[in-house]
Design an enzyme around this catalytic site. Sequence first.
Site, PDB file in Angstrom:
ATOM      1  CB  SER A 152      -0.835  -0.001   1.275  1.00  0.00           C
ATOM      2  OG  SER A 152      -1.405   1.276   1.497  1.00  0.00           O
ATOM      3  CE1 TYR A 165      -4.120  -1.906   5.367  1.00  0.00           C
ATOM      4  CE2 TYR A 165      -3.022   0.081   4.627  1.00  0.00           C
ATOM      5  CZ  TYR A 165      -3.720  -1.077   4.345  1.00  0.00           C
ATOM      6  OH  TYR A 165      -4.013  -1.390   3.027  1.00  0.00           O
TER       7      TYR A 165
HETATM    8  N1  NAD Z   1      -8.685  -0.580  -1.125  1.00  0.00           N
HETATM    9  C1  NAD Z   1      -7.666   0.227  -0.888  1.00  0.00           C
HETATM   10  O1  NAD Z   1      -7.811   1.470  -0.818  1.00  0.00           O
HETATM   11  C2  NAD Z   1      -6.293  -0.351  -0.707  1.00  0.00           C
HETATM   12  C3  NAD Z   1      -5.198   0.524  -0.742  1.00  0.00           C
HETATM   13  C4  NAD Z   1      -3.921   0.008  -0.567  1.00  0.00           C
HETATM   14  C5  NAD Z   1      -3.740  -1.346  -0.390  1.00  0.00           C
HETATM   15  N2  NAD Z   1      -4.815  -2.196  -0.343  1.00  0.00           N
HETATM   16  C6  NAD Z   1      -4.562  -3.619  -0.125  1.00  0.00           C
HETATM   17  O2  NAD Z   1      -5.176  -4.359  -1.152  1.00  0.00           O
HETATM   18  C7  NAD Z   1      -5.390  -5.707  -0.680  1.00  0.00           C
HETATM   19  C8  NAD Z   1      -6.793  -6.137  -1.080  1.00  0.00           C
HETATM   20  O3  NAD Z   1      -7.739  -5.375  -0.357  1.00  0.00           O
HETATM   21  P1  NAD Z   1      -9.079  -4.800  -1.001  1.00  0.00           P
HETATM   22  O4  NAD Z   1      -9.001  -3.338  -0.926  1.00  0.00           O
HETATM   23  O5  NAD Z   1      -9.356  -5.472  -2.276  1.00  0.00           O
HETATM   24  O6  NAD Z   1     -10.110  -5.241   0.151  1.00  0.00           O
HETATM   25  P2  NAD Z   1     -11.394  -6.181   0.142  1.00  0.00           P
HETATM   26  O7  NAD Z   1     -11.887  -6.153   1.546  1.00  0.00           O
HETATM   27  O8  NAD Z   1     -12.337  -5.778  -0.935  1.00  0.00           O
HETATM   28  O9  NAD Z   1     -10.793  -7.624  -0.224  1.00  0.00           O
HETATM   29  C9  NAD Z   1      -9.961  -8.321   0.662  1.00  0.00           C
HETATM   30  C10 NAD Z   1     -10.209  -9.816   0.529  1.00  0.00           C
HETATM   31  O10 NAD Z   1      -9.304 -10.486   1.412  1.00  0.00           O
HETATM   32  C11 NAD Z   1     -10.005 -11.535   2.078  1.00  0.00           C
HETATM   33  N3  NAD Z   1      -9.365 -11.867   3.355  1.00  0.00           N
HETATM   34  C12 NAD Z   1      -9.413 -11.163   4.525  1.00  0.00           C
HETATM   35  N4  NAD Z   1      -8.741 -11.821   5.468  1.00  0.00           N
HETATM   36  C13 NAD Z   1      -8.224 -12.933   4.896  1.00  0.00           C
HETATM   37  C14 NAD Z   1      -7.430 -14.021   5.358  1.00  0.00           C
HETATM   38  N5  NAD Z   1      -7.029 -14.095   6.646  1.00  0.00           N
HETATM   39  N6  NAD Z   1      -7.086 -14.986   4.481  1.00  0.00           N
HETATM   40  C15 NAD Z   1      -7.503 -14.944   3.197  1.00  0.00           C
HETATM   41  N7  NAD Z   1      -8.278 -13.979   2.699  1.00  0.00           N
HETATM   42  C16 NAD Z   1      -8.623 -12.982   3.545  1.00  0.00           C
HETATM   43  C17 NAD Z   1     -11.409 -10.977   2.273  1.00  0.00           C
HETATM   44  O11 NAD Z   1     -12.348 -12.043   2.490  1.00  0.00           O
HETATM   45  C18 NAD Z   1     -11.628 -10.238   0.963  1.00  0.00           C
HETATM   46  O12 NAD Z   1     -12.192 -11.091  -0.027  1.00  0.00           O
HETATM   47  C19 NAD Z   1      -5.130  -5.662   0.822  1.00  0.00           C
HETATM   48  O13 NAD Z   1      -3.859  -6.210   1.093  1.00  0.00           O
HETATM   49  C20 NAD Z   1      -5.157  -4.181   1.146  1.00  0.00           C
HETATM   50  O14 NAD Z   1      -4.411  -3.879   2.287  1.00  0.00           O
HETATM   51  C21 NAD Z   1      -6.078  -1.714  -0.505  1.00  0.00           C
END
Ligand code: NAD
Length: 278
Positions: A152, A165
Amino acid sequence: MKNWLSKKNTSPSHNAYAVVTGAGSGIGRSFAMELASRQSQVVCSDINLAAAEETAERIRKAGGKAYAVRCDVGNAEEVAQLADEAEALLGHPVSLVINNAGVGIGGKFDEMSLDDWHWCMNINLWGVIHGCHHFVPRFKRQGHGAIINVASAASYTAAPEMSVYNVTKAGVLALSETLSSELKKNNIKVNVLCPTLVPTNIIKSGRLPGRYSKLADHALMNYSMTTSEAVAKLTLDRLDKGQLYTTPQVDAKVFWMMKRASPKWYTNLLGLSYQFFK
Ligand SMILES: NC(=O)c1ccc[n+]([C@@H]2O[C@H](COP(=O)([O-])OP(=O)(O)OC[C@H]3O[C@@H](n4cnc5c(N)ncnc54)[C@H](O)[C@@H]3O)[C@@H](O)[C@H]2O)c1
């Protein structure tokens, strides 16, 4: 055909045998869909099997090949099983792993319980470590492979009220940078994704104090400068080009440059703005 078999695999996102963690939602689902559109076969893994199955079903309906597997990335044994199961389902060694699963958490440092720390570290950091730990030896044995770790912009922006985080994502960035140089001689490519806001379910499913969870979700859904689909596409393209970093949005790039140019100035400015706006 440039495929995973070729020693000098210049296009690891095409015709790949891929595993995506957290593929049931958001960025993970978009990675899985984009990979399928590049003729890759995908194991969609998530702690929520129904959500992973939905992603796999969307791919199959579009004519691709995909499988769903339940796996909690925070559990090392489950990730080891995922590696075995993926190979069995695909009928081939895995050529690309995307360590994407993650959760959101925010709040002042002294509001964070140790349980909060363990919960988030276990998924966001240990989940990525487990993925690398179980796939790197396989990639070394087969003489090639590719890894995308989802960090991130928080890994370097160090924004206030995001200590837990930020720490998890800084670890993911450090691990990815280390592996990139260490595994070059093994023909294993590494990319680390560092986005700012992407509209997904991360706020809804995360641990955020009520006072700003609605605001954060609103910002995520309305003010992000990209989509999960665009982020997935760009990251896979950058992996194919052998690039280590993916900072998809302008603000992610600006913060990156400011922090690198003068960490002290950047941190002072951040502290002053936090005092001013609080
Ligand atoms: N959305 C943002 O703004 C953003 C920004 C920077 C980084 N990220 C990163 O992107 C990645 C994906 O997140 P997202 O935004 O798509 O969120 P999201 O909540 O839409 O998707 C996350 C997925 O991870 C799964 N998950 C959660 N805990 C888990 C576990 N212990 N084992 C396996 N699966 C698990 C959830 O069930 C979900 O399907 C994350 O690592 C997040 O930190 C997101």
